[in-house]
Design an enzyme around this catalytic site. Structure first.
Site, PDB file in Angstrom:
ATOM      1  N   THR A 124       2.597  12.194   6.500  1.00  0.00           N
ATOM      2  CA  THR A 124       0.826  13.320   6.048  1.00  0.00           C
ATOM      3  C   THR A 124       0.378  13.159   7.281  1.00  0.00           C
ATOM      4  O   THR A 124       0.157  11.844   7.863  1.00  0.00           O
ATOM      5  CB  THR A 124       0.330  11.960   4.989  1.00  0.00           C
ATOM      6  OG1 THR A 124       0.850  12.781   4.151  1.00  0.00           O
ATOM      7  CG2 THR A 124      -0.813  12.555   4.638  1.00  0.00           C
ATOM      8  N   LYS A 147       2.643  16.946   6.642  1.00  0.00           N
ATOM      9  CA  LYS A 147       1.438  17.769   5.222  1.00  0.00           C
ATOM     10  C   LYS A 147       0.046  17.186   5.605  1.00  0.00           C
ATOM     11  O   LYS A 147       0.044  15.762   5.987  1.00  0.00           O
ATOM     12  CB  LYS A 147       2.092  16.661   3.965  1.00  0.00           C
ATOM     13  CG  LYS A 147       1.075  17.251   2.746  1.00  0.00           C
ATOM     14  CD  LYS A 147       0.933  16.180   1.686  1.00  0.00           C
ATOM     15  CE  LYS A 147       0.012  15.110   1.143  1.00  0.00           C
ATOM     16  NZ  LYS A 147       0.193  14.677  -0.180  1.00  0.00           N
ATOM     17  N   LYS A 149      -3.646  16.908   6.318  1.00  0.00           N
ATOM     18  CA  LYS A 149      -5.033  17.286   5.142  1.00  0.00           C
ATOM     19  C   LYS A 149      -6.031  17.966   5.578  1.00  0.00           C
ATOM     20  O   LYS A 149      -6.505  18.161   6.644  1.00  0.00           O
ATOM     21  CB  LYS A 149      -5.031  15.706   4.878  1.00  0.00           C
ATOM     22  CG  LYS A 149      -4.540  14.252   3.485  1.00  0.00           C
ATOM     23  CD  LYS A 149      -4.486  14.526   2.534  1.00  0.00           C
ATOM     24  CE  LYS A 149      -3.617  13.813   2.365  1.00  0.00           C
ATOM     25  NZ  LYS A 149      -3.473  13.656   1.083  1.00  0.00           N
ATOM     26  N   LYS A 245       3.421  11.634  -9.426  1.00  0.00           N
ATOM     27  CA  LYS A 245       3.176  10.917  -9.754  1.00  0.00           C
ATOM     28  C   LYS A 245       3.140   9.739 -10.318  1.00  0.00           C
ATOM     29  O   LYS A 245       2.397   9.932 -11.460  1.00  0.00           O
ATOM     30  CB  LYS A 245       1.994  10.924  -8.537  1.00  0.00           C
ATOM     31  CG  LYS A 245       1.625  11.467  -7.020  1.00  0.00           C
ATOM     32  CD  LYS A 245       0.476  11.735  -6.795  1.00  0.00           C
ATOM     33  CE  LYS A 245       0.218  12.254  -4.969  1.00  0.00           C
ATOM     34  NZ  LYS A 245      -1.254  12.302  -5.025  1.00  0.00           N
ATOM     35  N   CYS A 273       2.814  10.672  -3.743  1.00  0.00           N
ATOM     36  CA  CYS A 273       2.791   8.719  -4.233  1.00  0.00           C
ATOM     37  C   CYS A 273       1.129   8.664  -3.843  1.00  0.00           C
ATOM     38  O   CYS A 273       0.506  10.054  -3.363  1.00  0.00           O
ATOM     39  CB  CYS A 273       3.415   8.246  -3.236  1.00  0.00           C
ATOM     40  SG  CYS A 273       3.127   8.409  -1.219  1.00  0.00           S
ATOM     41  N   ASP A 295       7.367  13.827  -1.412  1.00  0.00           N
ATOM     42  CA  ASP A 295       6.138  12.609  -0.573  1.00  0.00           C
ATOM     43  C   ASP A 295       5.895  11.446  -0.477  1.00  0.00           C
ATOM     44  O   ASP A 295       5.281  11.252  -1.013  1.00  0.00           O
ATOM     45  CB  ASP A 295       4.387  13.976  -0.403  1.00  0.00           C
ATOM     46  CG  ASP A 295       3.732  13.197   0.208  1.00  0.00           C
ATOM     47  OD1 ASP A 295       3.627  12.815   1.310  1.00  0.00           O
ATOM     48  OD2 ASP A 295       2.739  13.319  -0.118  1.00  0.00           O
TER      49      ASP A 295
END
Length: 326
Positions: A124, A147, A149, A245, A273, A295
């Site tokens: 991330t 990933k 944000k 999740k 997660c 992820d």
């Protein structure tokens, strides 16, 4: 007779973790341990303020079912004792771990799997300026999937900057409910041009009915819109993929059932997660087998992990040692 103990722990992050709703510098987790003679089962969960949770409340929820757990309540009984969420996740995963240790087998055997294969996780990139996100992506450009944000006016600049810094990486964009439908319709064709593989939870969960009937040029994935099987029918009309999740589902038991039902509806799977240690990631590896996107990079974001932790080389996560979980 069993003994249940539980506590909260704080694990510092390598650097601030920033999403559209705010930033954090530590992982605040809750650990449950169920001892039965020589065997101890452990589970870890993350209280999430987005869902009205905090550590104090989660610890109180666990304390409220102490009597049932200590007198032998199992995983199936637990599903009716508590609602989905972090408290049930900690206990459910501890019960899986305890059952595996008592039976002398691995947890995936209990789940009907012959083996647990390694998986490759996303890494991330926190929300920041395009320049900051490009610099972070450059450091991790050799990872197979990043990933990002997002959730602001410069989102296209951010994605373009990361794509330039990591031209070979597969990209997932995660808005954490930070876009409007107009934002999404404007951005989606550009994200397709930049070869983004998936857009995760673009709209607020309460507003995602706007997605019904719209053909997105990039596949969309539900996160905050999906907790348990109760939301699957709505998600199947709005998304191509769902992010499972354990903290949302309330443990591995519901997560496995959720994954099977989602596949039955033709949905692809992402397994994600909260930011936490390897103890929280280990059970999720059972759900992650065959998922389109994994992820589970929580331990990679910590300044230090639990010992022993998951064996992680680059982005490849190996099955957990039994001393950790399962």
């Amino acid at each position: 007779m069993r003994r249940l103990s539980f506590r909260d722990e704080r694990w510092p992050l390598r650097e601030a973790f920033v999403i559209s709703r705010g930033a954090k510098t530590e992982a605040h987790v809750v650990v449950a341990e169920i001892a039965d003679g020589e065997h101890v089962g452990r589970g870890e969960a993350v209280p999430y303020p987005r869902y009205g949770e905090d550590a104090e409340g989660v610890l109180a929820e666990i304390a409220a079912v102490r009597g049932a757990i200590e007198t032998g309540a199992g995983r199936e009984v637990l599903q009716g004792l508590m609602p989905a969420g972090a408290a049930r996740n900690a206990l459910d995963c501890a019960l899986w771990d305890l059952e595996a240790k008592r039976a002398g087998v691995r947890a995936w055997t209990l789940a009907g799997r012959e083996r647990l294969d390694p998986v490759k996780t996303c890494y991330t990139i926190s929300l920041g300026s395009p320049e900051e996100m490009a610099a972070a992506a450059r450091l991790h450009a050799r990872r197979p999937m990043l990933k990002l944000k997002v959730g602001g006016p410069d989102d296209l600049d951010r994605v373009e900057a990361v794509r330039g810094a990591a031209p070979r990486a597969r990209l997932v964009v995660d808005a954490n409910e930070g876009l409007t439908f107009d934002d999404l319709r404007r951005l989606a064709p550009e994200l397709a041009r930049l070869d983004v593989q998936l857009v995760e939870q673009p709209l607020p969960a309460a507003e995602d009915q706007a997605l019904e009937g719209w053909a997105s040029p990039v596949p969309l994935c539900a996160d905050e819109s999906l907790h348990t099987r109760a939301e699957l029918a709505d998600c199947a009309r709005r998304y191509a993929c769902v992010n499972i999740k354990l903290d949302k589902a309330g443990g591995l038991t519901e997560a496995l059932a959720l994954a099977a039902e989602a596949r039955g509806l033709g949905l692809e799977l992402m397994v994600g997660c909260m930011v936490a240690t390897s103890l929280a990631m280990a059970p999720a590896l059972l759900v992650a087998q065959g998922a389109r996107v994994v992820d589970l990079d929580g331990p990679l974001l910590l300044a230090r992990d639990r010992e022993p932790g998951l064996p992680i080389t680059g982005s490849l996560i190996e099955p957990p040692p039994p001393e950790l979980w399962g």
